[in-house]
Design a protein around this motif. Structure first.
Motif: not given
Length: 560
Positions: A428, A433, A438-439, A442, A458, A461-462
């Motif tokens: 990351l 991004d 992120l997924n 997270g 996180m 954002k995903a």
């Protein structure tokens, strides 16, 4: 919800049947059994619809011979022969009569032009493309092919006309590459270089254009300039086998030959094939690839595209034959072996897939080892996958984020969360991004009840990057569940189930959320549904336990 597998080596439905020319090169012996020409016609149509193109061509050829050359039968026989790669036969069957459909007649003109070009009959090929322009949906293919046909016909003026169609960027771009090659062929080197510079300008030029320009520079004796181009391509894509091979050649080998007329025409047909694949017009794409390969059977990128199409349509035998065409030592060979291995994996032959992947990895090839690590993870052999990735990361001067991501997945699935979190966090930091990353990180934190506010940010954002991803919306819903906001969790998890109705884990999560707000009948329904969705052993056991005793008290929510 985390996505468990992130394949670094990208891996592409026809029914199994008789031996096919497209996959084995062997014509079946003897006529097919059928009671009538109509029966043969029906059998041919069934085979064509199923994608067994060589079988279809055989049935329909016999139906045509025994049924009085009916135009409808002939048109289907033409299509089947072309789909099977029997371009010369398709050219003889190309429909021309008043009862034939316009799209088939347009394709027929294109096929005859390619067959004539392949036979060295440039003027006849140009005559096929001349007169009324070939219309939709084959305008782009005809436009890109026309200059190469003109060159074969000795038409000096037509040779260097740049193909253009209003609103068609692919024709404009690839037409300019073709024009550059034809300018070079005409020894108009300055004009050739102007075109090559134009198509390689910008931050992320197409690699095919870069390789074409680099080859031109090598032929002009400008190896330093070619090396600079290849270095740029490798900075953008460090795993590019083609760019690496070109750099090795420019560093001490012989410059590549300029494309022949047939090779240039074969290249010209790849862009419309790719366009048709993007537009989900697979049959037309398949036809263009067959035409391209009839002109240049050494076009490895076309073989890989063909293999992907055939595999997607279920023709596993044909796909494997296509993947088997690139030879050892060619830049395309590692990718072809990776695709071949994945074809065995998708058919359930896990040991066969791993055997192929191990053989490719033993050569030391980077892509071969990546494929091996991907397949090991796909088969839950995560400790072995981590060892392969340890070596790749240690060898790399600046390891790509995807290597850390892949090793993080292997550690997580093997139950080594501290090591997984370290790798995922490192990935990351290199790719802040990336929605999948992120997924994954997270969700891993959310499922463990750790650093929930940070993990929520996180996955938010995903989801913002992929608002139609059921897996990512599930992660967001599960975060709200862990934070105790069950109504919000239900809202999100219901969305996730709508998008991924067959995912057992998402359905299980929704059942848990229903239970926590007292909707116990709906919770039980969801948990029962999970058992019908082929869950893994852990999810199955969890659902069976919940069906027997429910969830019990509200789970403790960890701190942020």
């Amino acid at each position: 919800m985390r996505r468990f597998l992130f394949a670094l080596a990208a891996p592409a439905a026809l029914l199994a049947g008789c031996a096919t020319t497209s996959s084995t090169g062997i014509e079946p012996a003897g006529p097919p059994a059928a009671d009538s020409a109509y029966g043969l016609f029906l059998a041919g149509n069934a085979a064509l619809n199923a994608g067994r193109n060589a079988d279809a061509a055989r049935f329909l050829e016999y139906a045509r011979a025994h049924g009085g050359d009916d135009p409808a039968v002939s048109e289907q026989a033409f299509t089947a022969a072309l789909m099977a790669g029997q371009v010369a036969k398709a050219a003889t069957l190309a429909p021309t009569g008043p009862t034939a459909s316009e799209p088939s007649k347009r394709m027929g003109r294109l096929v005859r032009a390619v067959a004539l070009l392949g036979d060295g009959k440039g003027k006849a090929a140009q005559a096929e493309l001349g007169g009324d322009p070939i219309g939709f949906p084959h305008r782009a293919a005809a436009a890109l092919l026309a200059p190469w046909v003109a060159a074969a016909a000795g038409d000096t003026e037509g040779t260097v006309v740049r193909p253009q169609l209003r609103g068609d960027g692919a024709v404009d771009y690839f037409g300019q590459i073709g024009q550059a090659h034809l300018f070079e062929r005409a020894r108009r080197f300055d004009e050739a270089e102007t075109n090559f510079k134009a198509v390689t300008a910008g931050e992320n030029p197409n690699e095919l254009a870069v390789l074409a320009y680099g080859g031109f520079l090598e032929r002009r004796g400008r190896k330093a300039d070619a090396l600079a181009l290849y270095d740029g391509a490798l900075r953008r894509n460090p795993s590019s086998q083609a760019a690496r091979a070109a750099k090795a050649r420019a560093s001490g080998g012989r410059a590549p030959a300029a494309p022949t007329l047939k090779e240039g025409a074969a290249f010209a047909l790849l862009a419309p094939a790719a366009t048709m694949i993007s537009a989900r017009q697979e049959a037309t794409a398949l036809a263009y690839l067959r035409l391209s390969l009839s002109l240049d059977p050494q076009r490895n990128d076309a073989w890989l595209m063909l293999g992907d199409l055939l595999q997607a349509r279920g023709d596993l035998e044909g796909a494997r034959a296509a993947y088997g065409r690139p030879k050892p030592g060619s830049p395309a060979f590692p990718a072809a072996q990776a695709k071949l291995a994945w074809s065995y994996q998708s058919a359930g032959d896990k040991e066969g897939a791993l055997r192929l992947a191990r053989a490719a990895a033993e050569t030391g090839d980077f892509e071969g080892r990546i494929t091996l690590s991907d397949l090991l993870r796909a088969n839950d052999r995560n400790d072995e996958a981590a060892v392969v990735l340890d070596t790749l990361i240690a060898e790399a001067k600046a390891p790509d984020w995807q290597l850390y991501y892949a090793r993080g997945q292997a550690h997580e699935r093997a139950g080594r969360w501290p090591q997984a979190e370290a790798d995922l966090s490192k990935a990351l930091s290199l790719r802040p991004d990336e929605p999948e990353l992120l997924n994954y990180l997270g969700y891993g934190l959310i499922d463990r009840g750790e650093r929930l506010k940070e993990a929520l940010a996180m996955v938010e954002k995903a989801v913002a990057a992929n608002p139609r991803s059921g897996a990512m919306i599930d992660s967001l819903g599960w975060a709200h569940y862990r934070l105790g906001d069950y109504p919000k969790a239900i809202e999100l998890l219901e969305q996730a189930v709508e998008l991924e109705a067959g995912d057992p884990e998402i359905n299980s999560h929704l059942g848990d959320a229903y239970w926590m707000v007292g909707r116990k009948d709906e919770a039980v329904f969801q948990w029962r549904r999970v058992l019908t969705l082929d869950p893994d052993d852990k999810i199955r056991a969890d659902s069976e336990r919940k069906l027997e005793s429910g969830l019990g008290p509200t789970p403790r929510v960890a701190g942020p």
